[in-house]
Design a protein around this motif. Structure first.
Motif, PDB file in Angstrom:
ATOM      1  N   SER A  46       2.918 -17.955  -7.721  1.00 43.24           N
ATOM      2  CA  SER A  46       2.164 -16.985  -6.938  1.00 43.24           C
ATOM      3  C   SER A  46       2.897 -16.653  -5.640  1.00 43.24           C
ATOM      4  CB  SER A  46       0.795 -17.588  -6.617  1.00 43.24           C
ATOM      5  OG  SER A  46       0.049 -16.692  -5.844  1.00 43.24           O
ATOM      6  N   ASP A  72       2.842 -15.074  -2.242  1.00 39.79           N
ATOM      7  CA  ASP A  72       1.717 -14.689  -1.367  1.00 39.79           C
ATOM      8  C   ASP A  72       2.251 -14.371   0.025  1.00 39.79           C
ATOM      9  OD1 ASP A  72      -0.758 -15.113  -2.991  1.00 39.79           O
ATOM     10  OD2 ASP A  72       0.070 -17.125  -3.184  1.00 39.79           O
ATOM     11  N   SER A  92      -3.223 -17.274 -15.651  1.00 41.36           N
ATOM     12  CA  SER A  92      -2.703 -16.665 -14.416  1.00 41.36           C
ATOM     13  C   SER A  92      -3.840 -16.265 -13.468  1.00 41.36           C
ATOM     14  CB  SER A  92      -1.852 -15.440 -14.747  1.00 41.36           C
ATOM     15  OG  SER A  92      -2.621 -14.528 -15.508  1.00 41.36           O
ATOM     16  N   LEU A 131      -4.420 -18.044 -10.175  1.00 45.66           N
ATOM     17  CA  LEU A 131      -3.605 -17.774  -8.977  1.00 45.66           C
ATOM     18  C   LEU A 131      -4.127 -16.547  -8.239  1.00 45.66           C
ATOM     19  CD1 LEU A 131      -0.026 -18.379 -10.411  1.00 45.66           C
ATOM     20  CD2 LEU A 131      -1.470 -19.939  -9.074  1.00 45.66           C
ATOM     21  N   GLY A 132      -5.113 -15.881  -8.814  1.00 51.36           N
ATOM     22  CA  GLY A 132      -5.599 -14.642  -8.222  1.00 51.36           C
ATOM     23  C   GLY A 132      -7.097 -14.632  -8.105  1.00 51.36           C
ATOM     24  N   GLU A 186      -3.375  -7.349 -12.304  1.00 45.95           N
ATOM     25  CA  GLU A 186      -2.216  -8.192 -11.986  1.00 45.95           C
ATOM     26  C   GLU A 186      -0.944  -7.376 -12.151  1.00 45.95           C
ATOM     27  OE1 GLU A 186      -2.383 -11.247 -15.000  1.00 45.95           O
ATOM     28  OE2 GLU A 186      -3.185 -12.669 -13.566  1.00 45.95           O
ATOM     29  N   LYS A 239      -2.607  -8.230  -8.033  1.00 50.74           N
ATOM     30  CA  LYS A 239      -2.038  -9.543  -7.665  1.00 50.74           C
ATOM     31  C   LYS A 239      -0.648  -9.717  -8.261  1.00 50.74           C
ATOM     32  CE  LYS A 239      -1.577 -13.862  -6.502  1.00 50.74           C
ATOM     33  NZ  LYS A 239      -0.338 -13.816  -5.721  1.00 50.74           N
ATOM     34  N   ILE A 277       2.356 -11.730  -9.643  1.00 52.61           N
ATOM     35  CA  ILE A 277       2.518 -13.019 -10.332  1.00 52.61           C
ATOM     36  C   ILE A 277       3.951 -13.087 -10.836  1.00 52.61           C
ATOM     37  CG2 ILE A 277       1.849 -14.282 -12.462  1.00 52.61           C
ATOM     38  CD1 ILE A 277      -0.499 -14.266 -10.610  1.00 52.61           C
TER      39      ILE A 277
END
Ligand SMILES: NC(=O)c1ccc[n+]([C@@H]2O[C@H](COP(=O)([O-])OP(=O)(O)OC[C@H]3O[C@@H](n4cnc5c(N)ncnc54)[C@H](OP(=O)(O)O)[C@@H]3O)[C@@H](O)[C@H]2O)c1
Length: 347
Positions: free
Chosen positions: A54, A56, A131, A134-135, A314, A338, A340
């Motif tokens: 991830s 960020d 996944s 992570l979001g 994503e 998001k 990834i």
């Protein structure tokens, strides 16, 4: 695939040096090392194979030394660390066993040893993609959930303005806003993002801030009843423009200020007196302080996803070597939803 007990090649992403100004791919390097797929006895460590990473925005602040940091900086020459989804290969920890899927702090590398399983959580098998942890079901999701419900304190009919609206956090805040009965407007950096916000994410209105020469006028146009809640993701000029358009008793949950993260000298905000004049409550918050909401959040948000009351987008980059570029994409607005990084199939 390498098996437990064997030696394996471990590709790793290293931070070469502290970063000044805009982060670049040259600030990272790919190192290839060897790892023994076993653990020392007598520890509570867990050896994992990383699947998704991830990138960020907060990671940028870890790339330079900071006074009084809210999170430790990275060390030059060492592997980048951040949230990831991984599969347990070997475990000395009683709560984890081989083949468990886990989420937590890991390395930007193929295999990591997680000391004492610190920050690891087992991923429940609830029929949603790994996944997502992570979001929407991970750190950004909890940020949106906690910040919106505990800091913004929404009321039906509130006029909610979200900056960074088409990203990991912003897409969720807008939807929580609609569920709470707010009128929701988003600002994002491209036509494609604006279309996504209005047509798929359910924002009432949205605009491309990059096309506006006068942000204050743009806000007046899109929010004729002015703003009750401003979800602050970007800072800088947008914050100034919002302060000129905020209602009495407005609230500003200060989630982030991404426009400032790569500047050597942060910009000032010239009209902070508006906070006094309009009795505004501006409150910063960190997701780490809302861990106690994790279970409530997971249950509510996974329920909303399954009932199709929440959508989630994503933007996946394939390959560990793409991780630096994926992180930089966040600061160039190239991600939609998001971001990834997928290192390998979950199998
Ligand atoms: N407080 C907390 O605990 C917490 C936790 C997670 C995240 N955050 C913060 O929440 C914010 C959003 O994070 P995220 O993970 O959801 O990232 P994200 O929105 O998925 O990605 C970052 C987005 O920021 C926008 N951006 C980049 N540079 C910008 C600039 N100079 N001016 C205006 N917009 C810019 C870009 O969108 P456009 O194309 O729209 O410009 C980009 O896509 C960040 O500020 C982050 O630091 C805070």
């Amino acid at each position: 695939m390498a098996m437990a007990g064997q030696e394996a090649t471990n590709r790793q992403i290293i931070l070469k040096h502290y970063v000044k100004g805009m982060v670049k791919e040259l600030d990272f390097e790919l190192r290839v090392s060897k790892v023994l797929l076993s653990l020392h006895p007598g520890t509570k460590d867990v050896l994992v194979k990383n699947i998704y990473l991830s990138p960020d925005p907060y990671m940028r602040s870890r790339m330079q030394p900071m006074e009084d940091p809210y999170i430790d900086p990275f060390s030059p020459g060492e592997v980048i660390t951040g949230y990831g989804v991984s599969k347990v290969l070997v475990s000395n920890h009683p709560e984890f066993k081989p083949n468990d899927y886990v989420v937590g702090f890991t390395g930007w590398e193929e295999y990591s040893v997680i000391k004492e399983a610190r920050t690891l959580r087992k991923i429940p098998q609830i029929g949603l993609p790994l996944s997502y942890f992570l979001g929407v079901l991970g750190m950004p999701g909890l940020t949106a959930y906690a910040g919106f419900h505990k800091v913004a304190l929404p009321k039906p009919g509130d006029q909610l303005m979200v900056s960074g609206a088409a990203g990991a956090v912003g897409q969720l805040v807008g939807q929580f806003g609609k569920l709470a009965g707010c009128y929701v407007v988003g600002a994002a950096g491209s036509k494609e993002k604006v279309k996504l916000l209005k047509e798929r994410i359910g924002y009432d209105d949205a605009f491309n801030y990059r096309e506006e020469t006068d942000l204050k006028a743009a806000l007046r146009r899109h929010l004729p009843k002015k703003i009750d809640i401003y979800w602050e993701n970007v800072g800088g000029k947008m914050l100034e423009a919002v302060l000129e358009n905020i209602n009495k008793f407005g609230r500003i949950p200060a989630c982030g200020m991404i426009s400032q993260y790569n500047l050597e000298k942060p910009e000032g905000v010239s009209n902070l007196f508006r906070i006094v004049a309009k009795s505004v409550r501006m409150q910063g918050f960190l997701v780490f302080d809302y861990e106690d909401l994790y279970e409530e959040f997971t249950e509510r948000v996974s329920g909303l996803l399954k009932d199709e009351k929440l959508v989630y987008f994503e933007d996946v980059s394939e390959g560990l070597e793409k991780a630096p570029r994926a992180l930089i994409d966040l600061f160039e607005g190239k991600n939609i939803g998001k971001k990834i990084v997928k290192i390998c199939d979950p199998d």
